[in-house]
Each structure stands twice: as structure tokens, then as C-alpha cells.
Motif scaffolding. Sequence first.
Motif, PDB file in Angstrom:
ATOM      1  N   GLY A  24       0.823  -1.214   0.000  1.00 50.83           N
ATOM      2  CA  GLY A  24       0.000   0.000   0.000  1.00 50.83           C
ATOM      3  C   GLY A  24       0.846   1.249   0.000  1.00 50.83           C
ATOM      4  O   GLY A  24       0.405   2.323  -0.408  1.00 50.83           O
ATOM      5  N   VAL A  25       2.094   1.095   0.456  1.00 49.81           N
ATOM      6  CA  VAL A  25       3.002   2.248   0.528  1.00 49.81           C
ATOM      7  C   VAL A  25       4.348   1.927  -0.123  1.00 49.81           C
ATOM      8  O   VAL A  25       4.853   2.691  -0.931  1.00 49.81           O
ATOM      9  CB  VAL A  25       3.240   2.683   1.992  1.00 49.81           C
ATOM     10  N   ARG A  26       4.899   0.792   0.226  1.00 50.00           N
ATOM     11  CA  ARG A  26       6.240   0.466  -0.262  1.00 50.00           C
ATOM     12  C   ARG A  26       6.271  -0.814  -1.071  1.00 50.00           C
ATOM     13  O   ARG A  26       5.451  -1.720  -0.881  1.00 50.00           O
ATOM     14  CB  ARG A  26       7.197   0.328   0.925  1.00 50.00           C
ATOM     15  N   VAL A 135      12.409  -2.948  -1.113  1.00 46.18           N
ATOM     16  CA  VAL A 135      13.324  -3.270  -2.205  1.00 46.18           C
ATOM     17  C   VAL A 135      14.427  -2.227  -2.373  1.00 46.18           C
ATOM     18  O   VAL A 135      15.526  -2.547  -2.830  1.00 46.18           O
ATOM     19  CB  VAL A 135      12.534  -3.490  -3.522  1.00 46.18           C
ATOM     20  N   TYR A 136      14.150  -0.987  -1.963  1.00 45.47           N
ATOM     21  CA  TYR A 136      15.172   0.048  -2.136  1.00 45.47           C
ATOM     22  C   TYR A 136      16.076   0.186  -0.916  1.00 45.47           C
ATOM     23  O   TYR A 136      16.880   1.089  -0.833  1.00 45.47           O
ATOM     24  CB  TYR A 136      14.518   1.387  -2.487  1.00 45.47           C
ATOM     25  N   GLU A 137      15.906  -0.718   0.047  1.00 46.98           N
ATOM     26  CA  GLU A 137      16.770  -0.683   1.230  1.00 46.98           C
ATOM     27  C   GLU A 137      17.455  -2.023   1.435  1.00 46.98           C
ATOM     28  O   GLU A 137      17.890  -2.346   2.538  1.00 46.98           O
ATOM     29  CB  GLU A 137      15.935  -0.333   2.474  1.00 46.98           C
ATOM     30  N   GLU A 185       4.589   5.479  -7.221  1.00 47.34           N
ATOM     31  CA  GLU A 185       5.766   6.001  -6.523  1.00 47.34           C
ATOM     32  C   GLU A 185       6.600   4.873  -5.921  1.00 47.34           C
ATOM     33  O   GLU A 185       7.829   4.923  -5.920  1.00 47.34           O
ATOM     34  CB  GLU A 185       5.334   6.995  -5.437  1.00 47.34           C
ATOM     35  N   ALA A 186       5.910   3.850  -5.428  1.00 49.66           N
ATOM     36  CA  ALA A 186       6.631   2.723  -4.814  1.00 49.66           C
ATOM     37  C   ALA A 186       7.462   1.984  -5.869  1.00 49.66           C
ATOM     38  O   ALA A 186       8.611   1.624  -5.629  1.00 49.66           O
ATOM     39  CB  ALA A 186       5.644   1.755  -4.162  1.00 49.66           C
ATOM     40  N   VAL A 187       6.881   1.772  -7.036  1.00 52.71           N
ATOM     41  CA  VAL A 187       7.597   1.019  -8.069  1.00 52.71           C
ATOM     42  C   VAL A 187       8.710   1.862  -8.690  1.00 52.71           C
ATOM     43  O   VAL A 187       9.811   1.375  -8.952  1.00 52.71           O
ATOM     44  CB  VAL A 187       6.621   0.501  -9.152  1.00 52.71           C
TER      45      VAL A 187
END
Lengths: 241, 241
Positions: A24-26, A135-137, A185-187
Motif C-alpha cells: 500500500g506504501v512500499r 526493495v530500495y533498502e 511512486e513505490a515502483v
Amino acid sequence: MTRNTVNNFNPHVSVDCVIFGFDGVRLNVLIIEREQGGGVSALPGDLILDDETLDDSANRVLYELTGLSDIYLKQLQAFGDPDRIKDLRDVQWLRNVREEPSARVITIAYYSLVNLQNFSPKAASFARDVRWEPVYELGELAFDHNVIVDKALEQLRLNLKYDPLIGFELLPEKFTLRQLQKLYEAVLNHTIDKRNFRKKFLTAKLLKPLNEKEQGVPHKPAQYYEFDRKRYMRIKDKFWF
Amino acid sequence: MTRNTVNNFNPHVSVDCVIFGFDGVRLNVLIIEREQGGGVSALPGDLILDDETLDDSANRVLYELTGLSDIYLKQLQAFGDPDRIKDLRDVQWLRNVREEPSARVITIAYYSLVNLQNFSPKAASFARDVRWEPVYELGELAFDHNVIVDKALEQLRLNLKYDPLIGFELLPEKFTLRQLQKLYEAVLNHTIDKRNFRKKFLTAKLLKPLNEKEQGVPHKPAQYYEFDRKRYMRIKDKFWF
């Protein structure tokens, strides 16, 4: 199920699964931790068996390590750089579990995108833990798994670009423009200008406004929309004959 | 280059190349004929070597069998059905060339689309002949090569659908609408209504009409166009942020 890698005709071919989960967010990815020293993070993956198709192998391995099933896995591509196994921890691990630890392993990567809330993974087999990680961390993963995740992410973005339907599958039947924007934005991993985003989606006429608004929210209730599948199927084929 | 499949860590992994060649009218695919009995038609393909990347392997194998180089090969996917080798002629051939003829071979398929006129293949190695064959008139190929061609064709159509640029690369710098339509008809394998085709491309404003017409043709000279790359790059990202 018994496994005999010694007699395996393809003793150095594996499958690896990149399961993206949107919360829903990340955007998250499913990561296992190997039982080894302080633990090593990796994609769920293992050697294939002689008598199974590649697709079956990916489904089996995902199930054995994480308990997840009923996920539609799509093949991404094969990775087979002769240098893909060079990290010392990976070499040590392979020394414990493989006949020929120095052999180049070719892996066939699979990927999927799911609504994270519908799946509860449980670690098993050589996974001592399994979890969703943003995924970005991501830290350093085993083998070339960071490269595989990057490639899967690239493919996911292309898919979403050419076929927004994939994204709508992750949202509730009725959703707000804010929820839709969060997904993009998440993707994409960057913020998007709100007015620009709304304008693009509304002029594309892919969304049908519903006679319904959010309830019980601390901010101004937002309008609900639904995805106009019929219209989408028409404009999707605009350049096609 | 010496090859030792016995000590190969991945003795049953191969690459296969689907090279599509457009000749202005038809879509063709590059086929080799194996030295065996009456000859067996197949995609150019062979086992990988331990010390090469998958991409390098595909380029080497294509070169060894057909003499072609400087073709941009893109990985399609891996094929590894345990039943992909069952035709008697394939089994016999494998008995002559492989240590373990009954082993399942996993193949990594590559594909490319070229203007056929720029490439002159020459058979070598175990290929006794190499030729362009119309893709929709292919006979029975070795192993699961017909399946691989079908999958590559599906991918080619998707590419052309989402990125017409790939198609324009196959046409001369200036071309007629008739030439463009021939390309789409060749890839899609069906005729397209001329008026509908022209209307779609002209309303998309992807083509710039030139102040020039065909010369010395037996029919009414057609207008030349060129592809408007700049505009294409803009509308390509219409749904992107």
C-alpha cells in the motif's frame, strides 16, 4: 521428496524467485536468511531436479523455503556469469552443500508481483528466516541476487508502463487517486507531482469516478474510482491491427 | 578453441539463436541443417562452455555455425521441459555427439531481428547448410525449436507493439506507407486493411511526409515518409512519470 544432486544431469542449474510485495506504501521483496554464521540474506532459490520443468521447479523451491504457493511466477531470464559466485561467504556455503563448490551455477530467475497482505511466508528447509524487505533498502544479498532483483525491477517497471492493468490488480476494487499514486511512486522509487499524475490518468479516461467517498478519515474524504477495463482494452490496442 | 564437455560443470546447458530476417516482404528465420541422414533442420545452437557468459556463448555459437557476427542478440528465456528431447532423430544425433544422450538439456534462447539483406550466412561446424526460411512455412525443427520460434515471435510482436521503433530500424530511412504496412503484415502474418492502417499511423503523427516520391515505378508513385523520432520519444512516455 528425495534429492540426488550427484546423479543430476544438470547439477549446477538453479531457480531463484523475486517476489515483489506491495503493502500500500512500499514495494518489498521476499528475502530468506540462510542458516550460516550471522546469516546471509538471499532470494529464495535452489537447484532444480532432473524430472521437473523449470516452472515447476520455481514453484517447488518457493514453497519449500517460504511455504508460499498459488503465486503466478513468470520467468525473467537466465543468469550465468562465470563470476556470479565469488563472495567468500557464498563459496563457504557452497563447500558445505555442493559436490563441486567451484562450479559456475546458472540460475533461471522468476518473478511475481503480489499484494503483500494476502501472503504470510514461513521459513523452512535451509531458510531460517523469511521476510519482506523494502526493495530500495536491500543490503548485500548472496551471489548476484542484487543484480537479479534490479533486472526484475526493470522488467516490473516496463510491465507497469505498458500494461497498467498489472498495477490495478494490486489495488482494492475501488481506490483513491492517492492510493494509485502511491503504487506508482513505490515502483518508480520517486515522488510524482500530484497534479501531473492526476491529469495524466484522468485525461487517459482509464478511471471511472464512483458515487462514493472515503469515510472516517482524518483528512478531506477523497473520491473513489474504479479501473475502466473495457476502455483500457480498447486503447491498449490503439497501435495494433 | 578446445571444448571439453566431459569436464564441463554444466554439460547439458545450451544456447539457441532465433534470428528473424525481414526481406521487405516476408519474415524469415535463420535455420541450419545438421549433417545427419537426410538432414535435420534446427536453430543455430550448441552447448555452452564453462568459462563464457551466456551472451558470449550465444554470439560464439551463432558465429561458429553461420559465420554471422555483429548481431545484437537479446536473451529470450530458458527452455527446459524434461520432454523437450524425444524425437527419435534428435536422440540418435545426441547418441553420436554427447556423453549422456538421455539427459535433459536446458537451453537459453536468444533472438534478434535484422534486415536480411545485410547478412550473408555461411554454414560451418556441424551445420552443412544455413538458410533463411519464411517463418510461417517452417517444417518440423529439431528438439522443441518450433516452440522456441513461436515464443520468440510472440515476443517480437509485443516489442513491435510497444515500441514501433524496432520496426522502423528495418526500413530504409525514407519509406512508403506500403513498405511500412508490409513489415507489419509480415510480423503479424495477416493482411491489414490499407485505409485503417494509414489512418492509425497518420493520426498518431509518428510519420513525417517528405517532399519526395517514388521514381521509376510501374504504379502511381507513392509519397515517401520518415519516422518522427522526437515525437515518438514524447508520446512513448505519455503514461510515464
